[in-house]
Design a protein around this motif. Structure first.
Motif: not given
Length: 568
Positions: A452-454, A474-477, A501-506
């Motif tokens: 959703d965030f992306m 950001i609820v990351n699963n 495959l997500n980025p490093d959100f921090v």
């Protein structure tokens, strides 16, 4: 202003460009924010806005985000949110927000820069006929070909966006029209037209309600404000009637009120669903009674409901569209709520017990649920509900993560929930930005899934550029959770296209200058949130949850196991 002075101002004409005439109309209609992505097709309007005192231009990074910000503005203020985008790709990007506004009945006006008039029907560069393209996602779509008619079209746009069932309007602006010089008469500021219930309808409602043993009120739709919500609360208190809210309209009634029965939406409490079905008097105010509110059109019989249905809606075309009401009342929410609050108390002795049981059923749903993993979303939502100011605004897009928000966070007043009934992903971040711009004094928290965030993550740049102190969770699963849930139910163990495959959100958040932390356990959340809040700036917390924590009640493995057992 005296009538003579006003008439003189209206009749005064001078040579102006179409763009200047347009911006003057925005000022007349008291527009104070424009959400846009700039484009060469309406440069003349941007130039005219340069000299427009009192109008803040919010430059966004993608047109879908700009349109969603305009939608959030419309939801919070009741006035049309203004969005400006360029032709072709810009306009089609904005259609995501248009669809949200249409399904959510949000007043909004989208101005689209258009190709020059002498190039129409040649499939010129980025040419689109917006009447055909956006006919189903807007109340009215038009193109202004004559600068003299700009005041007329803009006035109609404001009235159309706010009248009856509110919704979005699209106006296309040919770029050559915007630089054409003309004399055009200004208009008066628009006035929203509310419809009010008649005395006869109220008398019929009161008579029918007196006969009821199991009455219920269902609130939804748009056109509400804090006073209307308070009037419904007074009505519920006087009559001792349970009140439920529709899907993602939980801020239409104080969730801590003793007459609150819960929300009628996705994952409805089975006891509440049974209560809606068993009610013999159902008063629906503002809601269209769509798919999500009716449990896939199962809670109320079609076309003739089993309940005595009183359907109140500002647009008569919505009354009887799917369900044939016993009593149809054309009225806006605000005046109808005021009338209800003034009704005499009927003092039916059975209603108090019915209402108390409904509230007890709702209270039981707040019991914290244990999910797989070290981070418990139910506990986090409980903590936020108890800790945040009562007027804090919670925004979200779409995904399974929202079930924890809607179940365990209690909304205490109107304008505290910004969420799309259309189920549009990516809504939470733009909505949070708009909310903080409108009122910088309020706490604004966006809860977003990783997928959703992306969808609108680039709007972090908009938040940073405007120095907005919003907090994004950001609820990351690592997956498109809702789709994975359905995939496992229908095609168990056949995983395709739902892993992410997500980025490093921090690190991503810090690159925008935001404060950011990774939260991996429940115990880490509260201190991290307080550190984020203490910065008074843009902050992002990545909540790493176990992929098994797919729903409140069932883990991913449990969903798969049930589906495999059911396969022939």
């Amino acid at each position: 202003m005296s009538n003579a002075i006003e008439d003189a101002r209206l009749s005064t004409t001078q040579l102006r460009t179409g763009a200047q005439i347009l911006v003057e109309q925005l000022k007349i209609h008291q527009v104070d924010h424009v959400f846009c992505v700039p484009g060469e097709s309406y440069l003349a309007v941007l130039d005219a806005l340069h000299d427009a005192e009192g109008i803040k231009i919010v430059t966004c990074r993608q047109e879908g985000g700009a349109a969603m910000m305009a939608d959030a503005y419309g939801k919070l203020t009741g006035e049309p949110g203004i969005c400006m985008v360029t032709r072709g790709p810009g306009a089609t990007n904005a259609s995501a927000g248009l669809h949200v506004a249409m399904q959510d009945s949000t007043p909004m006006i989208v101005f689209i820069g258009q190709i020059a008039r002498n190039m129409v029907e040649r499939e010129a560069f980025q040419e689109i006929d917006y009447r055909r393209a956006f006919g189903q996602v807007a109340k009215w779509v038009a193109q202004i070909d004559d600068p003299v008619r700009i005041p007329e079209f803009v006035s109609r746009a404001f009235h159309t966006a706010t009248s009856g069932r509110p919704g979005p309007v699209v106006l296309a602006l040919p770029e050559d029209m915007l630089v054409e010089v003309a004399e055009a008469q200004n208009v008066r500021p628009y006035r929203r037209v509310d419809t009010e219930p008649g005395d006869r309808s109220l008398a019929e409602l009161t008579s029918a309600m007196q006969q009821a043993k199991r009455p219920m009120v269902l609130l939804g739709g748009s056109g509400w404000d804090s006073e209307a919500v308070r009037n419904i609360e007074l009505f519920a208190e006087h009559q001792q009637i349970p009140v439920a809210t529709t899907f993602r309209r939980q801020d239409r009634f104080n969730n801590q009120h003793p007459c609150y029965a819960g929300d009628v939406g996705i994952g409805i409490n089975p006891k509440l669903a049974a209560r809606v079905k068993d009610s013999d008097f159902l008063l629906v105010i503002g809601a269209r009674l769509g798919e999500m509110t009716t449990g896939g059109y199962t809670l109320i019989n079609i076309p003739v409901p089993q309940q005595f249905l009183v359907h109140v809606h500002p647009d008569p075309e919505e009354l009887g569209r799917v369900y044939q009401p016993s009593l149809a009342i054309t009225s806006s929410a605000r005046p109808f709520a005021a009338k209800l609050a003034s009704l005499p108390t009927l003092l039916n002795p059975t209603w108090a017990q019915w209402t108390g049981e409904a509230n007890q059923d709702y209270q039981a749903t707040l019991a914290m649920q244990t999910s797989p993993g070290k981070l418990q979303m139910s506990q986090i939502m409980h903590w936020l509900s108890e800790t945040l100011p009562r007027d804090a605004i919670i925004t979200n897009g779409a995904g399974n993560f929202t079930t924890w928000v809607h179940r365990f966070f209690q909304y205490k007043g109107f304008g505290t929930q910004l969420a799309p009934t259309s189920g549009s992903m990516g809504y939470g971040v733009p909505a949070a930005i708009a909310a903080k711009i409108i009122d910088p004094t309020r706490t604004v928290v966006c809860v977003a899934g990783d997928g959703d965030f992306m969808m609108t993550s680039q709007e972090l740049a908009t938040a940073a550029q405007n120095q907005l102190g919003i907090i994004i969770l950001i609820v990351n699963n690592g997956m498109y959770g809702t789709i994975r849930m359905h995939q496992e139910r229908h095609y168990p163990a056949r995983v395709v296209a739902t892993d992410l495959l997500n980025p490093d959100f921090v690190m991503l958040a810090r690159s925008y200058g935001a404060y950011a932390e990774l939260v991996e356990t429940t115990e880490q959340f509260a201190p991290a949130f307080e550190r984020a809040r203490a910065t008074n700036g843009l902050a992002v917390l990545e909540l790493k949850i176990d992929p098994q924590a797919l729903t409140i009640k069932q883990s991913l493995s449990e969903i798969r196991a049930v589906a495999l057992l059911a396969k022939p």
